[in-house]
Design a protein around this motif. Structure first.
Motif, short mmCIF file in Angstrom:
data_model
loop_
_atom_site.label_atom_id
_atom_site.label_comp_id
_atom_site.label_asym_id
_atom_site.label_seq_id
_atom_site.Cartn_x
_atom_site.Cartn_y
_atom_site.Cartn_z
N CYS A 72 16.01 -1.80 -3.83
CA CYS A 72 14.90 -0.85 -3.65
C CYS A 72 13.56 -1.33 -4.18
N HIS A 73 13.54 -2.50 -4.82
CA HIS A 73 12.22 -2.99 -5.25
C HIS A 73 12.21 -4.50 -5.40
N THR A 74 11.41 -5.15 -4.55
CA THR A 74 11.29 -6.61 -4.63
C THR A 74 9.83 -7.02 -4.44
N HIS A 75 9.54 -8.26 -4.80
CA HIS A 75 8.30 -8.95 -4.41
C HIS A 75 8.78 -10.31 -3.92
N VAL A 76 9.13 -10.41 -2.65
CA VAL A 76 9.86 -11.60 -2.17
C VAL A 76 9.03 -12.88 -2.08
N LEU A 127 4.23 3.71 -5.70
CA LEU A 127 3.48 2.91 -6.67
C LEU A 127 4.29 2.64 -7.94
N HIS A 128 3.90 1.55 -8.64
CA HIS A 128 4.43 1.28 -9.97
C HIS A 128 3.81 2.31 -10.92
N VAL A 129 4.60 2.82 -11.86
CA VAL A 129 4.10 3.81 -12.82
C VAL A 129 4.62 3.51 -14.22
N VAL A 187 8.12 3.48 -9.09
CA VAL A 187 8.84 2.31 -9.61
C VAL A 187 8.55 2.20 -11.11
N HIS A 188 9.60 2.01 -11.89
CA HIS A 188 9.59 1.74 -13.34
C HIS A 188 9.67 2.99 -14.22
N MET A 189 8.56 3.63 -14.59
CA MET A 189 8.58 4.77 -15.53
C MET A 189 9.19 4.37 -16.87
N THR A 194 15.37 -5.11 -8.05
CA THR A 194 15.39 -6.30 -8.92
C THR A 194 14.00 -6.84 -9.25
N ASP A 195 12.95 -6.36 -8.53
CA ASP A 195 11.56 -6.72 -8.86
C ASP A 195 11.23 -8.17 -8.53
N ASN A 196 10.37 -8.80 -9.31
CA ASN A 196 9.79 -10.12 -8.96
C ASN A 196 10.85 -11.22 -8.85
#
Ligand code: ZN
Length: 348
Positions: free
Chosen positions: A51-55, A188-190, A210-212, A260-262
């Motif tokens: 649910c969260h990447t920066h490929v 958005l990232h928060v 995303v995050h919190m 998994t993010d970056n």
């Protein structure tokens, strides 16, 4: 017909049984052993949705001495400088390398926060899945331009921005409103490394957050009350210097999905991410099985694909088999720490 057998994860947890597969769909689902020798045995799960990447980050050269801001903050963080210097071909090669890592670890879909404005979204759109991309694009600068946003949404499925703190409120409201007006998700990232104003975030009516990871308990309860799903990325948080407060999030009633993010400091491996989440939950005295729902249920709700989790007749056979003869609890904390090799049966 081909059979897979073992511990099968469905909406009600694991059961011992088998599935018969034909032309990319589950056509038989039963208890115990199958009528003929299975092609795969082990722990059988639906494929992952990350649910969260920066490929595009796979080919960014990491500097482990840098802080979160120095690494990823727009517009001058290390990764933005390196991404900005890549030509289209290098950018696509970097994205493809992340996608290859994901397909090898059993991921069929991913939601990417795509940097690089129109060019970044167009580059990812040009790559064929699986894994299939849900592209959350963003404008090239931290400012609103209606025409640019319209062009961006030709290639992006929705808008995913860095953080409220990076934007002028008026510009961000206009961008969020345009996305909503076109029926597109806005996310958005928060509060990743420091707390941000949750009311400013919720007033944008985001589709998900995303995050919190640096939010207060009251912020978490507000998000839970609004019914907005939050994507957590515990291994990325650990790398950047924060322990995701998962127990507090669960206690507040938040719906959590996993990402998994970056890729410059990650491998996109959702099984490993899920295991990390389970271990953190346990260390924080919370129920580790929330990691399973964050990896399988919540992502499908986010993308409206609940039927895929059913593992019932007629459901698509987007499956992963882990070579582990698991028996609960939670298949020995999620398939015995990656020992089991895996084979994806993901529909092409
Ligand atoms: Zn991110």
């Amino acid at each position: 017909m081909r059979y897979v057998a073992g511990h099968i994860l469905g909406p009600d947890g694991f059961r011992h049984g088998h599935l018969g597969i034909e032309r990319g769909a589950i056509v038989e689902s039963g208890e115990g052993d199958p009528p003929q020798r299975p092609v795969l045995t082990g722990v059988i799960t639906p494929s992952f949705i990350n649910c969260h990447t920066h490929v595009a980050d796979a080919h960014v050269r990491l500097d482990t001495s840098l802080s979160l801001e120095e690494l990823v903050a727009p517009p001058d963080g290390l990764k933005h400088r390196q991404l900005g210097s890549m030509d289209d071909e290098s950018l696509r090669a970097s994205m493809r390398s992340s996608m290859d890592m994901m397909i090898r670890s059993g991921t069929s879909r991913f939601i990417d926060f795509r940097e690089g404005g129109e060019q970044g979204s167009a580059a990812l759109r040009s790559l064929r899945g699986p894994p299939h991309a849900r592209i959350m694009g963003r404008p090239s600068a931290l400012s609103y331009d209606k025409d640019e946003a319209s062009r961006l949404l030709l290639n992006a499925d929705g808008i995913g921005i860095s953080a409220v703190s990076d934007w002028k409120a008026k510009d961000l409201e206009a961008l969020a409103e345009q996305a909503r007006g076109e029926g597109r998700p806005f996310a958005l990232h928060v509060s990743e490394s420091r707390r941000e104003d949750i009311e400013a975030v919720l007033s944008l009516q985001p589709s998900f957050l995303v995050h919190m990871s640096s939010a207060s308990d009251a912020d978490m309860r507000r998000v839970a009350d609004e019914g907005v799903t939050t994507v957590v990325c515990p291994r990325s948080n650990l790398f950047m210097g924060t322990v995701t407060p998962l127990a507090r999030m669960v206690e507040a009633g938040m719906e959590l999905a996993l990402g998994t993010d970056n890729f410059m400091n990650g491998d996109g491996d959702m099984r490993a991410e899920m295991e990390c989440m389970a271990r953190l939950l346990r260390s924080q005295r919370a129920d580790a099985s929330h990691a399973l729902s964050a990896a399988f249920d919540a992502p499908r709700k986010l993308l409206n694909l609940q039927s895929e989790l059913s593992m019932a007749k007629g459901a698509p056979a987007d499956l992963v088999a882990f070579e582990h003869q698991g028996s609960d609890p939670m298949c020995e904390l999620l398939f015995r720490a990656g020992n089991g090799r895996r084979t994806a049966l993901i529909r092409q």
